[in-house]
Structures are given as structure tokens and as C-alpha cells.
Design a protein around this motif. Structure first.
Motif, PDB file in Angstrom:
ATOM      1  N   THR A 142      12.897   1.030  29.712  1.00  0.00           N
ATOM      2  CA  THR A 142      12.500   2.414  29.985  1.00  0.00           C
ATOM      3  C   THR A 142      12.726   3.230  28.714  1.00  0.00           C
ATOM      4  OG1 THR A 142      13.229   2.119  32.268  1.00  0.00           O
ATOM      5  CG2 THR A 142      12.834   4.373  31.518  1.00  0.00           C
ATOM      6  N   ARG A 184      13.406   7.844  29.795  1.00  0.00           N
ATOM      7  CA  ARG A 184      14.746   7.325  29.484  1.00  0.00           C
ATOM      8  C   ARG A 184      15.764   8.462  29.472  1.00  0.00           C
ATOM      9  NH1 ARG A 184      16.179   4.743  23.656  1.00  0.00           N
ATOM     10  NH2 ARG A 184      16.221   6.954  23.158  1.00  0.00           N
ATOM     11  N   VAL A 195      19.583  -1.711  27.566  1.00  0.00           N
ATOM     12  CA  VAL A 195      18.544  -0.686  27.413  1.00  0.00           C
ATOM     13  C   VAL A 195      17.808  -0.827  26.084  1.00  0.00           C
ATOM     14  CG1 VAL A 195      19.691   0.913  28.992  1.00  0.00           C
ATOM     15  CG2 VAL A 195      20.121   1.082  26.517  1.00  0.00           C
TER      16      VAL A 195
END
Ligand code: ZN
Length: 318
Positions: A67, A73, A91
Motif C-alpha cells: 500500500t 499509505r 510495508v
């Protein structure tokens, strides 16, 4: 073994365990959220933690969450979610667009009004090396996209910025591709031109295709095939998604296959409650409950399943 940055700190690549390479915690437009949605922060965070803990209890240890900018995000919220689950969340940095670059990059960078170096590359490097904003969380991989529109000027700019950041740091890359137009091949060409090791690239959404010639071409160039939309049966039904992996394994390509659902704890692209009705398999449980048993039933060995779930994601970071 290599250190992999997760939301809660460093994990050795050998300890990532069973890993789904493309899942989202939240796909959520912040600007939309603050203007138009009813939002109970604590309840949403608790619900996400619960869903991810359920996934952990189904035998999955780690998710990679691509993301990035364009998908909403927001790492402080992911940190709160991570506190409520034992699942590792990794991430990413990058930009998600099918066409233009975001306006924040329109007027700066090479061949723009104000010129200067590519600002996206600098931001990606900062996220990878120092951390995202002031969260202390570092991105561990890069993300870009090339959809049906192909290599538009904006898509190319993002892809080259992602490639440059990967070449400089060795961070792996995942690309959202459109299998129908074979855009994975274009992504491989552009990333290779930027100096990216194609062995560190996941060609995302390859699992929407049953075209073995296309898939083997991508794998032969060194990349992983993201068979990563299990549950989105409207794009390709379950049986065909499973059969394609079975055939890839039969041809000896298990070392190039990675899997996921591309699911989210919450996505604001669709009315809430619609997904369980329209795409009932599009949830974090589908691979553990349905896909892995189907692969085994069709003769994929436990060794190949271990390669797909554990070894390939580990090697992606090493
Ligand atoms: Zn996705």
C-alpha cells in the motif's frame, strides 16, 4: 540470511515463515475518509488486528503490504494494527498510478517546469534507508504499476524511479501488472534498463492469466510470478487460478511462484459489505482454507508448497 524490516522491527529473512506477498491492511483514501466517511478509528484498528490475527492462526506468519502513495499509505495506523497481532507486516514505498504522476511530482524532476533530480527516487530511498515520515518504520520493498494503458509518461517515470531506488539499495520490487496486455514484459524491460536484478521482482497479478507462454517467459527472465489475487474470481475463476499453479509446478517453476489474495481488512473502493456478497472468497482465509488443499489434492507436493509459501519470499529479500 538478511534483515527484513517489518512494522514492529527487524526480522531475519529465515524467520519470515509462510508469507503472502501481496495483501493490504487498509486501502483507504485519507482525503475521502476525512470528508465523506464515518470512521471509528479504534474499532477499525481492532477489526484489522483481529482479521490479521485470524490469518496468523491459519498458519500464515507474514504479509507484504504494497500500500503505497495512491492507495492511502498511513503507517501510524498500521503500527497500531500491528500491536494487536503476531503476524509480521512488511510495508513498501512507491507510487500506485495507471497514468499520471501525482500532482506533488508534476512540476519537479527531469523534463518538468522546475526541473531538478527525480524527487520520487529521493523519497523512496529515504523510506527504505531512514524510515517513513517520523514513524521509525522502514519500507522493505518497492511498488509501481503498469495497467492496460501501458507505459504512459507518468507510469514510466514512477517505474524508473522505483528501478533506480532498487538498483541503489537492492530492495526488491513488486509491480502491479495487467496480464491481459502482457504488461509484465514491459515492466521487466524498463526495470532492467534501470539496473534492477529481475530476480528481485514480483510480477504482480500474473495469476490473472492462464497463458503459460507469457508466464514462463516472465519466469525465465528471472522474476517471481505473483499468483496473488486468489478470491477475485470475477477476474479469473478459482479452478483456473489453481490449475495454472499446478501446471507451473509440473513444469518445474515452483521456485518462481508466490501467492496472495490482494485482499484488505478494509477497502473503500467498494461499498462496505458488498465484497462478501459479490466475491465471497476474497478474504484472508481463502488460501489457507481452499487454495492449499486444492493444490495438494491436484498433486502439488508439500515441498513445492513450502517453496512457494516460505522459501521464495525469503529469497526475494536475500
Ligand atoms: Zn494490491
Amino acid at each position: 540470511m538478511t534483515d527484513v524490516q517489518t512494522v514492529k522491527g527487524v526480522v531475519d529473512s529465515g524467520d519470515l515463515g509462510a508469507t503472502l506477498v501481496h495483501e493490504h491492511v487498509f486501502v483507504l483514501g485519507e482525503e475521502y475518509r476525512v470528508n465523506y466517511s464515518e470512521w471509528d478509528e479504534d474499532a477499525r484498528v481492532a477489526d484489522a488486528s483481529r482479521q490479521l490475527q485470524e490469518l496468523k492462526e491459519l498458519g500464515i506468519d507474514t504479509i507484504l503490504d504494497p500500500t503505497v502513495l495512491g492507495l492511502g499509505r498511513y503507517i501510524p495506523r498500521i503500527q497500531k494494527v500491528a500491536e494487536g497481532t503476531d503476524l509480521n507486516i512488511v510495508v513498501a514505498t512507491g507510487v500506485y498510478t495507471y497514468d499520471d504522476v501525482p500532482f506533488q511530482f508534476h512540476y519537479t524532476g527531469p523534463k518538468t517546469l522546475f526541473g531538478g533530480p527525480e524527487p520520487m527516487t529521493e523519497l523512496f530511498l529515504k523510506d527504505l534507508r531512514e524510515g517513513i515520515a517520523d514513524t521509525g518504520v522502514r519500507a522493505a520493498f518497492l511498488k509501481c504499476a503498469i495497467e492496460e494503458k501501458g507505459l504512459t509518461p507518468g507510469v514510466e517515470r514512477v517505474m524508473r524511479a522505483v528501478g533506480a531506488a532498487s538498483a541503489e539499495t537492492s530492495a526488491p520490487v513488486t509491480v502491479h501488472t495487467h496480464a491481459g496486455s502482457e504488461s509484465g514484459l514491459v515492466a521487466q524491460r524498463v526495470l532492467a534498463e534501470e539496473g534492477v536484478d529481475l530476480g528481485r521482482v514480483v510480477i504482480g497479478h500474473s495469476g490473472d492469466s492462464t497463458d503459460l507462454d507469457y508466464l514462463c517467459k516472465l519466469a525465465d527472465a528471472g522474476s517471481y510470478l505473483g499468483m496473488d489475487r486468489f478470491g477475485i474470481d470475477v477476474l479469473l475463476p478459482f479452478e483456473q487460478r489453481v490449475d495454472t499453479i499446478v501446471e507451473l509446478c509440473r513444469r518445474g517453476y515452483a521456485e518462481k511462484v508466490v501467492i496472495a489474495h490482494d485482499a484488505s481488512c478494509l477497502i473503500d473502493w467498494f461499498p462496505e459489505g458488498l465484497i462478501p456478497q459479490a466475491q465471497p472468497n476474497w478474504n484472508f482465509r481463502h488460501i489457507s482454507e481452499d487454495v492449499l488443499p486444492a493444490l495438494r489434492e491436484r498433486g502439488v507436493s508439500d515441498a513445492d508448497i513450502h517453496t512457494i509459501l516460505v522459501d521464495n519470499p525469503r529469497r526475494y529479500f536475500e
